[in-house]
Design a protein around this motif. Structure first.
Motif, mmCIF file in Angstrom:
data_model
loop_
_atom_site.group_PDB
_atom_site.id
_atom_site.type_symbol
_atom_site.label_atom_id
_atom_site.label_comp_id
_atom_site.label_asym_id
_atom_site.label_seq_id
_atom_site.Cartn_x
_atom_site.Cartn_y
_atom_site.Cartn_z
ATOM 1 N N ASN A 104 -33.128 17.335 24.260
ATOM 2 C CA ASN A 104 -31.866 16.766 24.733
ATOM 3 C C ASN A 104 -31.295 17.686 25.800
ATOM 4 N N PRO A 105 -31.313 17.246 27.074
ATOM 5 C CA PRO A 105 -30.870 18.123 28.165
ATOM 6 C C PRO A 105 -29.360 18.242 28.302
ATOM 7 N N GLY A 106 -28.600 17.462 27.543
ATOM 8 C CA GLY A 106 -27.145 17.553 27.602
ATOM 9 C C GLY A 106 -26.520 16.807 28.757
ATOM 10 N N VAL A 107 -27.318 16.064 29.531
ATOM 11 C CA VAL A 107 -26.795 15.231 30.615
ATOM 12 C C VAL A 107 -27.462 13.866 30.518
ATOM 13 N N SER A 108 -26.746 12.834 30.933
ATOM 14 C CA SER A 108 -27.334 11.500 30.919
ATOM 15 C C SER A 108 -26.671 10.645 31.984
ATOM 16 N N SER A 109 -27.233 9.445 32.173
ATOM 17 C CA SER A 109 -26.676 8.515 33.148
ATOM 18 C C SER A 109 -25.718 7.524 32.504
ATOM 19 N N SER A 110 -25.555 7.603 31.199
ATOM 20 C CA SER A 110 -24.739 6.608 30.502
ATOM 21 C C SER A 110 -23.254 6.867 30.705
ATOM 22 N N SER A 111 -22.515 5.791 30.941
ATOM 23 C CA SER A 111 -21.058 5.876 31.048
ATOM 24 C C SER A 111 -20.394 5.287 29.807
ATOM 25 N N PHE A 112 -21.208 4.940 28.814
ATOM 26 C CA PHE A 112 -20.694 4.300 27.605
ATOM 27 C C PHE A 112 -21.068 5.178 26.425
ATOM 28 N N ASP A 113 -20.074 5.696 25.726
ATOM 29 C CA ASP A 113 -20.307 6.680 24.678
ATOM 30 C C ASP A 113 -21.279 6.187 23.617
ATOM 31 N N LEU A 114 -21.213 4.917 23.292
ATOM 32 C CA LEU A 114 -22.066 4.371 22.241
ATOM 33 C C LEU A 114 -23.547 4.554 22.550
ATOM 34 N N HIS A 145 -35.322 11.533 26.847
ATOM 35 C CA HIS A 145 -34.781 10.218 27.188
ATOM 36 C C HIS A 145 -33.278 10.363 27.427
ATOM 37 N N ASN A 146 -32.897 10.436 28.694
ATOM 38 C CA ASN A 146 -31.478 10.593 29.027
ATOM 39 C C ASN A 146 -31.012 9.636 30.116
ATOM 40 N N ASN A 147 -31.845 8.650 30.457
ATOM 41 C CA ASN A 147 -31.443 7.608 31.404
ATOM 42 C C ASN A 147 -31.053 6.350 30.639
ATOM 43 N N CYS A 148 -30.056 5.659 31.158
ATOM 44 C CA CYS A 148 -29.579 4.433 30.527
ATOM 45 C C CYS A 148 -29.135 3.474 31.622
ATOM 46 N N GLU A 149 -29.900 2.403 31.831
ATOM 47 C CA GLU A 149 -29.613 1.442 32.893
ATOM 48 C C GLU A 149 -29.314 2.156 34.216
ATOM 49 N N PHE A 156 -31.028 10.075 39.071
ATOM 50 C CA PHE A 156 -32.259 10.404 38.346
ATOM 51 C C PHE A 156 -32.847 11.711 38.854
ATOM 52 N N ASP A 157 -32.914 11.861 40.161
ATOM 53 C CA ASP A 157 -33.479 13.060 40.786
ATOM 54 C C ASP A 157 -32.691 14.302 40.379
ATOM 55 N N ARG A 158 -31.369 14.213 40.429
ATOM 56 C CA ARG A 158 -30.536 15.375 40.080
ATOM 57 C C ARG A 158 -30.691 15.745 38.609
ATOM 58 N N MET A 159 -30.700 14.749 37.753
ATOM 59 C CA MET A 159 -30.829 15.045 36.328
ATOM 60 C C MET A 159 -32.207 15.626 36.003
ATOM 61 N N LEU A 160 -33.245 15.131 36.681
ATOM 62 C CA LEU A 160 -34.576 15.690 36.457
ATOM 63 C C LEU A 160 -34.613 17.153 36.907
ATOM 64 N N GLY A 161 -33.908 17.461 37.987
ATOM 65 C CA GLY A 161 -33.805 18.848 38.417
ATOM 66 C C GLY A 161 -33.103 19.713 37.391
ATOM 67 N N GLN A 162 -32.075 19.178 36.762
ATOM 68 C CA GLN A 162 -31.380 19.914 35.708
ATOM 69 C C GLN A 162 -32.283 20.134 34.504
ATOM 70 N N ILE A 163 -33.107 19.134 34.203
ATOM 71 C CA ILE A 163 -34.066 19.289 33.108
ATOM 72 C C ILE A 163 -35.057 20.397 33.425
ATOM 73 N N GLU A 164 -35.554 20.425 34.656
ATOM 74 C CA GLU A 164 -36.501 21.469 35.054
ATOM 75 C C GLU A 164 -35.860 22.853 34.983
#
Length: 348
Positions: A104-114, A145-149, A156-164
């Motif tokens: 769990n990288p602590g970042v995601s694309s989701s704007s919905f808490d659920l 798995h941290n992308n959501c719709e 996506f690119d920025r979050m993948l960089g954060q994961i790396e």
């Protein structure tokens, strides 16, 4: 499917159908030619993927029970544990297949808490590198798995960089990495060539086999829910009631407070399209029609495959929609109709 095939060929990534989103196995024979296998979230899903889809079968679950772990392993090529605790608990039972761990990288694309896997106090995956490093000899890869719709390649690119940046030391010791689903790379105007190059760079920099787990990306705009007008009312707005229900047949519309999609949604006649269950908020949405609606008219709810058939239920005993396939030559084949016996047997 053609876009997924292109991404696989051009990037070297493998694509697994996410059964949690779409598990209508009557079309697996068609999808199998374009994808590498399936990924799952439960014993039932991993068995379905193994028996009905074949090819590579990944097993994942937030938590496995003692009574099901042996059967899970019997159906899977890879098993991905959600926590170090589960990995250690089932070390002996899973020793015969490839093992991985969810990060769990602590970042995601989701704007919905659920739906946010990185929400505060999330149970979805390990995040502490210092705790993962000591168990690296037990696993060969990771699922993240941290992308959501996510329709935004830049995000996506920025979050993948954060994961790396966060997990670089772990990635250097891995053989494979699944980047999960929620990446809308089959959508219109998505920069698919940039996506392919980013996947190739990620794989090359870390020496890993990349996996994608498309769910909705594999079935977008593939399916309609065909409903029929049963009644018309007026209560400050023109209303029609149809022979379906969002709570029973399109539950995500209710959960996420979204409106259904109707095309072209243009014209001088505006109606609120309502479901037939007793739930007051059973509403598909408000739409514009070219012609006045009458009892018996057919309405096609668009883009109705994702998270619908896997969640459909018998609330109010509302009749379940039949499942039919439109073949490439235009012919329609009915593959399943539901009866009172199906309703009755689902209850006891």
């Amino acid at each position: 499917m053609e876009k997924i095939a292109h991404v696989r060929e051009a990037s070297g990534a493998k694509a697994l159908l996410a059964l949690k989103c779409f598990a209508t196995w009557s079309v697996f024979d068609f999808m199998r030619d374009y994808m590498d296998g399936t990924t799952s979230s439960s014993l039932n899903e991993v068995r379905l993927g193994h028996e009905r889809f074949g090819k590579e079968t990944h097993a994942y679950s937030v938590a496995y029970a003692d009574y099901e772990i042996d059967e899970v392993v019997s159906h899977a090529d890879k098993i991905i544990f959600n926590s170090i605790g589960q990995l250690q608990r089932f070390e002996s039972q899973s020793s015969g297949i490839v093992r991985g761990l969810r990060l769990n990288p602590g970042v995601s694309s989701s704007s919905f808490d659920l739906a946010d896997p990185a929400r505060p106090f999330s149970r979805l995956g390990e995040w502490d590198v210092s705790k993962v490093e000591p168990i690296m000899d037990m696993i060969t890869g990771f699922m993240i798995h941290n992308n959501c719709e996510n329709k935004d390649f830049g995000l996506f690119d920025r979050m993948l960089g954060q994961i790396e940046e966060r997990f670089g030391s772990l990635l250097a010791r891995a053989e494979w990495v699944s980047l999960g689903g929620g990446i809308h790379f089959t959508g219109e105007d998505y920069p698919i060539d940039s996506f392919v190059e980013r996947l190739k760079r990620f794989a090359g920099d870390h020496g890993v086999q990349v996996y994608l787990e498309p769910g909705e990306a594999s079935i977008t705009k593939s399916t309609t829910l065909e409903v029929t007008v049963l009644d018309r009312l007026y209560n400050g707005k023109d209303l029609v009631v149809v022979d379906s229900s969002i709570e029973a047949h399109m539950l995500d519309l209710l959960i996420y407070r979204e409106s259904a999609k109707i095309s072209p949604d243009q014209g001088p006649h505006r109606y609120m399209v309502c479901g037939k269950s007793c739930l007051a908020g059973d509403v598909f949405g408000e739409f514009d029609f070219r012609n006045e609606l009458k009892v018996g008219d057919r309405i096609s709810i668009q883009d109705a495959a994702g998270y619908t058939m896997v969640k459909k239920n018998w609330f109010n005993g509302v009749k379940m929609p039949a499942i039919a396939i439109r073949e490439l030559d235009g012919s329609i084949r009915s593959v399943r109709e539901f009866s009172y016996a199906d309703y009755e047997q689902s209850l006891s």
